[in-house]
Design an enzyme around this catalytic site. Structure first.
Site, PDB file in Angstrom:
ATOM      1  N   HIS A  21       0.843  -1.192   0.000  1.00 44.61           N
ATOM      2  CA  HIS A  21       0.000   0.000   0.000  1.00 44.61           C
ATOM      3  C   HIS A  21       0.872   1.234   0.000  1.00 44.61           C
ATOM      4  CE1 HIS A  21      -0.031   0.803   4.620  1.00 44.61           C
ATOM      5  NE2 HIS A  21       1.027   0.105   4.297  1.00 44.61           N
ATOM      6  N   CYS A  40       6.669   5.956   3.980  1.00 46.61           N
ATOM      7  CA  CYS A  40       5.464   5.168   3.690  1.00 46.61           C
ATOM      8  C   CYS A  40       4.602   5.830   2.614  1.00 46.61           C
ATOM      9  CB  CYS A  40       4.656   4.947   4.963  1.00 46.61           C
ATOM     10  SG  CYS A  40       5.527   3.935   6.179  1.00 46.61           S
ATOM     11  N   HIS A  46       4.786   0.272  -0.570  1.00 52.97           N
ATOM     12  CA  HIS A  46       5.651  -0.619   0.202  1.00 52.97           C
ATOM     13  C   HIS A  46       4.792  -1.762   0.726  1.00 52.97           C
ATOM     14  CE1 HIS A  46       3.888   2.000   3.273  1.00 52.97           C
ATOM     15  NE2 HIS A  46       4.123   1.027   4.140  1.00 52.97           N
ATOM     16  N   HIS A  48       3.904  -5.260   3.412  1.00 54.29           N
ATOM     17  CA  HIS A  48       3.898  -5.807   4.764  1.00 54.29           C
ATOM     18  C   HIS A  48       3.460  -7.257   4.719  1.00 54.29           C
ATOM     19  CE1 HIS A  48       4.265  -1.922   6.785  1.00 54.29           C
ATOM     20  NE2 HIS A  48       3.374  -1.450   5.939  1.00 54.29           N
ATOM     21  N   ASP A  90      -5.122 -10.599   0.532  1.00 51.22           N
ATOM     22  CA  ASP A  90      -3.843 -11.291   0.371  1.00 51.22           C
ATOM     23  C   ASP A  90      -3.255 -11.103  -1.023  1.00 51.22           C
ATOM     24  OD1 ASP A  90      -1.708 -12.904   1.261  1.00 51.22           O
ATOM     25  OD2 ASP A  90      -2.626 -14.692   0.378  1.00 51.22           O
ATOM     26  N   HIS A  91      -1.989 -10.707  -1.038  1.00 55.91           N
ATOM     27  CA  HIS A  91      -1.234 -10.458  -2.268  1.00 55.91           C
ATOM     28  C   HIS A  91      -1.908  -9.414  -3.156  1.00 55.91           C
ATOM     29  CE1 HIS A  91       0.894 -14.010  -0.910  1.00 55.91           C
ATOM     30  NE2 HIS A  91       1.897 -13.576  -1.645  1.00 55.91           N
ATOM     31  N   GLU A 135       0.756  -5.037  11.816  1.00 51.70           N
ATOM     32  CA  GLU A 135       1.430  -4.581  10.598  1.00 51.70           C
ATOM     33  C   GLU A 135       2.891  -5.031  10.655  1.00 51.70           C
ATOM     34  OE1 GLU A 135       1.330  -0.459   8.341  1.00 51.70           O
ATOM     35  OE2 GLU A 135       2.647  -0.385  10.090  1.00 51.70           O
TER      36      GLU A 135
END
Length: 151
Positions: A21, A40, A46, A48, A90-91, A135
């Protein structure tokens, strides 16, 4: 002989998902975003490896079923979490792939709200107690949907 008292329990389950994100508010200028969000706010985003845990509990009445021995069927809970968390997040690039974040800054706080809203629509009414999103090992958000601030 009196029947045994009802036993209450809370069930917790967690899943891990990876997503990227960019922290960026459309309400701020590029300079203000950079100052507020720092690295960020990278235009390319970037990533997580998030961990989302949730606690299932209906305050004072989530009883262990005397027949099944369960508070909630964990197979069903796993399916709910797959639908509410894994499939949409996810992904994914949260800002580009998840419509909710088109207008909402994709902070971990807002990820927790997103997960809460998705899960509460799937779980039996009143059973969701809290959502906890990691996170990182150091940055953790806990959200309980009923907590609001009066104006």
């Amino acid at each position: 002989m009196a029947p045994p008292a009802a036993r209450l329990a809370r069930v917790s389950r967690s899943v891990s998902f990876s997503a990227c994100h960019r922290l960026h508010s459309k309400s701020l200028t590029d300079e203000e975003n950079l100052k507020l969000f720092g690295k960020c706010n990278n235009p390319n985003g970037h990533g997580h490896n998030y961990k989302a845990g949730l606690l299932i509990s209906l305050l004072c009445s989530l009883q262990i079923d005397p027949v099944s021995g369960m508070v909630i069927n964990l197979t069903h809970l796993k399916e709910y979490m797959q639908e509410a968390i894994m499939e949409p997040l996810d992904h994914k690039n949260l800002d580009k792939d998840v419509p909710y974040f088109a207008e909402v800054v994709s902070t971990t706080e807002n990820v927790a709200v997103f997960i809460w809203e998705n899960l509460k629509n799937l779980l039996p009414v009143g059973t969701l107690y809290k959502v906890k999103v990691y996170e990182t090992d150091q940055n953790i958000v806990v959200y309980k949907g009923e907590e609001t601030i009066s104006e």
